[in-house]
Design a protein around this motif. Structure first.
Motif, short mmCIF file in Angstrom:
data_model
loop_
_atom_site.label_atom_id
_atom_site.label_comp_id
_atom_site.label_asym_id
_atom_site.label_seq_id
_atom_site.Cartn_x
_atom_site.Cartn_y
_atom_site.Cartn_z
N GLU A 1 48.05 35.68 46.08
CA GLU A 1 46.83 35.41 46.83
C GLU A 1 47.00 35.70 48.32
N ASN A 2 45.99 36.39 48.83
CA ASN A 2 45.92 36.70 50.26
C ASN A 2 44.46 36.93 50.62
N GLY A 3 43.61 35.96 50.26
CA GLY A 3 42.18 36.08 50.54
C GLY A 3 41.58 37.29 49.84
N SER A 4 40.84 38.09 50.61
CA SER A 4 40.21 39.27 50.02
C SER A 4 41.20 40.40 49.77
N MET A 5 42.44 40.23 50.17
CA MET A 5 43.48 41.24 49.96
C MET A 5 44.49 40.80 48.89
N SER A 6 44.11 39.89 48.01
CA SER A 6 45.00 39.46 46.93
C SER A 6 45.34 40.65 46.05
N THR A 7 46.54 40.66 45.48
CA THR A 7 46.99 41.80 44.68
C THR A 7 47.59 41.33 43.37
N VAL A 8 47.58 42.23 42.39
CA VAL A 8 48.23 41.99 41.11
C VAL A 8 49.71 42.31 41.28
N THR A 9 50.57 41.32 41.01
CA THR A 9 52.02 41.50 41.09
C THR A 9 52.68 40.74 39.96
N GLU A 10 53.85 41.15 39.56
CA GLU A 10 54.56 40.45 38.48
C GLU A 10 54.97 39.05 38.89
N SER A 11 55.19 38.82 40.18
CA SER A 11 55.67 37.52 40.63
C SER A 11 54.58 36.65 41.24
N GLY A 12 53.31 37.03 41.04
CA GLY A 12 52.21 36.26 41.63
C GLY A 12 52.17 34.83 41.15
N ALA A 13 51.75 33.93 42.03
CA ALA A 13 51.73 32.50 41.73
C ALA A 13 50.53 32.09 40.89
N VAL A 14 49.48 32.90 40.86
CA VAL A 14 48.25 32.53 40.17
C VAL A 14 48.07 33.41 38.94
N GLY A 15 47.86 32.78 37.79
CA GLY A 15 47.61 33.52 36.55
C GLY A 15 46.12 33.60 36.26
N VAL A 16 45.64 34.76 35.89
CA VAL A 16 44.23 34.97 35.58
C VAL A 16 44.13 35.66 34.23
N ARG A 17 43.29 35.14 33.36
CA ARG A 17 43.07 35.76 32.06
C ARG A 17 42.48 37.15 32.25
#
Length: 135
Positions: free
Chosen positions: A29-45
């Protein structure tokens, strides 16, 4: 998003991510610049848009893609929609992979909305009506 589209009767927000395969995407997460990454803290279906429509939901007439570099995967998950329903696509391109996926769609023509050749820039991908008549 829900607040912005609330007055629009023809828009239904759905809290899912679009990808080329069902599963869970990890977001940094980085506001409107959030990115898909393998180590991201937030999971989204995540789902494929093709599967969403196959489950009885209406196909979109317009699709806006601004996924900070993940647009090629989204396009890969909506090939049936693209082929059968030819929605207008607005795509914010962040890398060469997204540009290649957007400009290689059969039966579509691209139009740059930002005339400066740089990333990110937006392109509009529309069904090429003349090409469809000749196919």
């Amino acid at each position: 998003l829900c607040h912005n589209v609330h007055p629009l009767a023809n828009v239904t927000p759905v809290n899912i991510a679009l990808s080329n395969a069902p599963g869970v995407l990890r977001l940094s997460e980085n506001g409107s610049m959030s990115t898909v990454t393998e180590s991201g803290a937030v999971g989204v279906r995540a789902i494929r848009l093709d599967d969403f429509v196959a489950d009885g939901n209406p196909p979109p007439g317009i699709v806006k893609i601004d996924i900070e570099g993940y647009g090629a995967q989204c396009l890969a998950g909506m090939q049936r929609i693209i082929e059968r329903h030819r929605p207008v696509l607005f795509i914010e391109v962040h890398n060469w992979e997204e540009e290649k996926a957007a400009t290689a769609l059969p039966g579509y023509a691209t139009e740059a909305l930002d005339t400066v050749r740089r990333f990110p820039y937006c392109i509009r991908v529309v069904p090429d009506r003349a090409k469809l008549r000749t196919e």
